[in-house]
Design a protein around this motif. Structure first.
Motif, PDB file in Angstrom:
ATOM      1  N   ARG A  13       0.810  -1.134   0.093  1.00  0.00           N
ATOM      2  CA  ARG A  13       0.010  -0.016   0.020  1.00  0.00           C
ATOM      3  C   ARG A  13       0.866   1.134   0.102  1.00  0.00           C
ATOM      4  NH1 ARG A  13      -5.409  -1.258   0.868  1.00  0.00           N
ATOM      5  NH2 ARG A  13      -5.694  -3.336   1.705  1.00  0.00           N
ATOM      6  N   GLN A  14       2.003   1.121   0.757  1.00  0.00           N
ATOM      7  CA  GLN A  14       2.781   2.400   0.954  1.00  0.00           C
ATOM      8  C   GLN A  14       3.294   2.566  -0.503  1.00  0.00           C
ATOM      9  OE1 GLN A  14       5.271   1.303   4.102  1.00  0.00           O
ATOM     10  NE2 GLN A  14       4.135   2.330   5.622  1.00  0.00           N
ATOM     11  N   VAL A  18       3.072   5.835  -3.111  1.00  0.00           N
ATOM     12  CA  VAL A  18       4.224   6.887  -3.500  1.00  0.00           C
ATOM     13  C   VAL A  18       4.131   6.742  -5.062  1.00  0.00           C
ATOM     14  CG1 VAL A  18       6.857   6.674  -3.868  1.00  0.00           C
ATOM     15  CG2 VAL A  18       5.658   6.433  -1.558  1.00  0.00           C
ATOM     16  N   LEU A  19       3.921   5.461  -5.851  1.00  0.00           N
ATOM     17  CA  LEU A  19       3.975   5.629  -7.241  1.00  0.00           C
ATOM     18  C   LEU A  19       2.942   6.390  -7.794  1.00  0.00           C
ATOM     19  CD1 LEU A  19       5.014   2.023  -8.134  1.00  0.00           C
ATOM     20  CD2 LEU A  19       6.326   4.166  -8.474  1.00  0.00           C
ATOM     21  N   ALA A  20       1.586   6.166  -7.023  1.00  0.00           N
ATOM     22  CA  ALA A  20       0.370   6.978  -7.362  1.00  0.00           C
ATOM     23  C   ALA A  20       0.631   8.702  -7.655  1.00  0.00           C
ATOM     24  CB  ALA A  20      -0.744   6.681  -6.480  1.00  0.00           C
ATOM     25  N   LYS A  21       1.419   9.003  -6.600  1.00  0.00           N
ATOM     26  CA  LYS A  21       1.641  10.491  -6.403  1.00  0.00           C
ATOM     27  C   LYS A  21       2.539  11.007  -7.607  1.00  0.00           C
ATOM     28  CE  LYS A  21       1.948  12.181  -2.424  1.00  0.00           C
ATOM     29  NZ  LYS A  21       2.379  12.292  -0.917  1.00  0.00           N
ATOM     30  N   ARG A  22       3.005  10.266  -8.565  1.00  0.00           N
ATOM     31  CA  ARG A  22       4.169  10.960  -9.425  1.00  0.00           C
ATOM     32  C   ARG A  22       4.044  10.379 -10.719  1.00  0.00           C
ATOM     33  NH1 ARG A  22       8.909   7.497  -9.811  1.00  0.00           N
ATOM     34  NH2 ARG A  22       8.931   6.081  -7.867  1.00  0.00           N
ATOM     35  N   ASP A  26       7.783   3.331 -17.719  1.00  0.00           N
ATOM     36  CA  ASP A  26       7.306   2.165 -18.356  1.00  0.00           C
ATOM     37  C   ASP A  26       7.347   1.004 -17.078  1.00  0.00           C
ATOM     38  OD1 ASP A  26       6.319   3.436 -20.387  1.00  0.00           O
ATOM     39  OD2 ASP A  26       7.694   2.588 -21.650  1.00  0.00           O
ATOM     40  N   ALA A  27       8.485   0.813 -16.485  1.00  0.00           N
ATOM     41  CA  ALA A  27       8.618  -0.080 -15.560  1.00  0.00           C
ATOM     42  C   ALA A  27       8.115   0.120 -14.305  1.00  0.00           C
ATOM     43  CB  ALA A  27      10.280  -0.465 -15.504  1.00  0.00           C
ATOM     44  N   GLU A  28       8.024   1.301 -14.004  1.00  0.00           N
ATOM     45  CA  GLU A  28       7.074   1.616 -12.889  1.00  0.00           C
ATOM     46  C   GLU A  28       5.702   1.692 -13.019  1.00  0.00           C
ATOM     47  OE1 GLU A  28      10.202   5.151 -10.656  1.00  0.00           O
ATOM     48  OE2 GLU A  28       8.682   5.659 -12.139  1.00  0.00           O
ATOM     49  N   GLU A  29       5.436   1.928 -14.452  1.00  0.00           N
ATOM     50  CA  GLU A  29       3.854   1.480 -14.520  1.00  0.00           C
ATOM     51  C   GLU A  29       3.569   0.187 -14.381  1.00  0.00           C
ATOM     52  OE1 GLU A  29       0.124   2.527 -15.234  1.00  0.00           O
ATOM     53  OE2 GLU A  29       1.708   4.104 -15.064  1.00  0.00           O
ATOM     54  N   ARG A  31       4.922  -1.986 -12.422  1.00  0.00           N
ATOM     55  CA  ARG A  31       4.764  -2.128 -10.769  1.00  0.00           C
ATOM     56  C   ARG A  31       3.605  -1.797 -10.294  1.00  0.00           C
ATOM     57  NH1 ARG A  31       5.465  -5.606  -6.822  1.00  0.00           N
ATOM     58  NH2 ARG A  31       6.003  -4.505  -5.024  1.00  0.00           N
ATOM     59  N   PHE A  32       3.149  -0.520 -10.974  1.00  0.00           N
ATOM     60  CA  PHE A  32       1.975   0.272 -10.260  1.00  0.00           C
ATOM     61  C   PHE A  32       0.664  -0.870 -10.499  1.00  0.00           C
ATOM     62  CE2 PHE A  32      -1.462   3.394 -11.082  1.00  0.00           C
ATOM     63  CZ  PHE A  32      -1.167   3.691  -9.636  1.00  0.00           C
ATOM     64  N   GLN A  33       0.689  -1.362 -11.608  1.00  0.00           N
ATOM     65  CA  GLN A  33      -0.464  -2.191 -11.973  1.00  0.00           C
ATOM     66  C   GLN A  33      -0.304  -3.456 -11.280  1.00  0.00           C
ATOM     67  OE1 GLN A  33      -3.106  -0.988 -13.830  1.00  0.00           O
ATOM     68  NE2 GLN A  33      -2.148   0.735 -14.158  1.00  0.00           N
ATOM     69  N   GLU A  34       0.621  -3.961 -10.911  1.00  0.00           N
ATOM     70  CA  GLU A  34       0.911  -5.088 -10.226  1.00  0.00           C
ATOM     71  C   GLU A  34       0.552  -4.958  -8.689  1.00  0.00           C
ATOM     72  OE1 GLU A  34       4.498  -8.295  -8.609  1.00  0.00           O
ATOM     73  OE2 GLU A  34       5.112  -6.441 -10.168  1.00  0.00           O
ATOM     74  N   LEU A  35       0.839  -3.803  -8.242  1.00  0.00           N
ATOM     75  CA  LEU A  35       0.426  -3.302  -6.989  1.00  0.00           C
ATOM     76  C   LEU A  35      -1.083  -3.200  -6.668  1.00  0.00           C
ATOM     77  CD1 LEU A  35       3.325  -0.645  -5.953  1.00  0.00           C
ATOM     78  CD2 LEU A  35       2.819  -3.130  -5.038  1.00  0.00           C
ATOM     79  N   ILE A  36      -1.445  -2.706  -7.509  1.00  0.00           N
ATOM     80  CA  ILE A  36      -2.993  -2.600  -7.646  1.00  0.00           C
ATOM     81  C   ILE A  36      -3.744  -3.751  -7.573  1.00  0.00           C
ATOM     82  CG2 ILE A  36      -5.022  -1.939  -8.978  1.00  0.00           C
ATOM     83  CD1 ILE A  36      -3.660   0.441 -10.188  1.00  0.00           C
ATOM     84  N   ALA A  37      -3.339  -4.876  -8.338  1.00  0.00           N
ATOM     85  CA  ALA A  37      -3.742  -6.259  -8.321  1.00  0.00           C
ATOM     86  C   ALA A  37      -3.550  -6.620  -6.738  1.00  0.00           C
ATOM     87  CB  ALA A  37      -3.379  -7.047  -9.392  1.00  0.00           C
ATOM     88  N   LEU A  38      -2.264  -6.578  -6.281  1.00  0.00           N
ATOM     89  CA  LEU A  38      -2.107  -7.080  -5.118  1.00  0.00           C
ATOM     90  C   LEU A  38      -2.977  -6.361  -3.973  1.00  0.00           C
ATOM     91  CD1 LEU A  38       2.010  -7.159  -5.489  1.00  0.00           C
ATOM     92  CD2 LEU A  38       0.358  -9.327  -5.114  1.00  0.00           C
ATOM     93  N   VAL A  39      -2.972  -5.168  -4.044  1.00  0.00           N
ATOM     94  CA  VAL A  39      -3.736  -4.360  -3.024  1.00  0.00           C
ATOM     95  C   VAL A  39      -5.102  -4.888  -3.078  1.00  0.00           C
ATOM     96  CG1 VAL A  39      -4.534  -2.102  -2.356  1.00  0.00           C
ATOM     97  CG2 VAL A  39      -1.987  -2.457  -2.766  1.00  0.00           C
ATOM     98  N   LYS A  40      -5.886  -5.162  -4.155  1.00  0.00           N
ATOM     99  CA  LYS A  40      -7.001  -5.701  -4.408  1.00  0.00           C
ATOM    100  C   LYS A  40      -7.120  -6.966  -3.628  1.00  0.00           C
ATOM    101  CE  LYS A  40      -8.598  -3.280  -8.183  1.00  0.00           C
ATOM    102  NZ  LYS A  40      -9.135  -3.524  -9.658  1.00  0.00           N
ATOM    103  N   LYS A  41      -6.179  -7.907  -3.487  1.00  0.00           N
ATOM    104  CA  LYS A  41      -6.126  -9.049  -2.974  1.00  0.00           C
ATOM    105  C   LYS A  41      -6.093  -8.923  -1.346  1.00  0.00           C
ATOM    106  CE  LYS A  41      -4.146 -12.123  -6.432  1.00  0.00           C
ATOM    107  NZ  LYS A  41      -2.712 -12.895  -6.719  1.00  0.00           N
TER     108      LYS A  41
END
Length: 57
Positions: A13-14, A18-22, A26-29, A31-41
């Motif tokens: 979540r942290q 951080v990634l959502a605010k900036r 492409d690599a960070e994007e 990871r951002f999409q991966e984190l969205i899925a993980l946070v949904k879990k």
């Protein structure tokens, strides 16, 4: 609903916050999409824990 979060979920979540605010590379994007899925879990886990505590069948 983060009361039941595991340490891994809290870190995810942290990182997502951080990634959502900036702007993201492409690599960070990716990871951002991966984190969205993980946070949904994590959210689904939290919901199941909340339902258990509240006595849902």
């Amino acid at each position: 609903m983060a009361w039941y979060d595991t340490p891994a979920c809290m870190e995810q979540r942290q990182e997502l916050f951080v990634l959502a605010k900036r702007d993201r590379s492409d690599a960070e994007e990716a990871r951002f999409q991966e984190l969205i899925a993980l946070v949904k879990k994590c959210d689904a886990y939290n919901k199941a824990a909340e339902d258990f505590v509240n006595g849902a069948p």
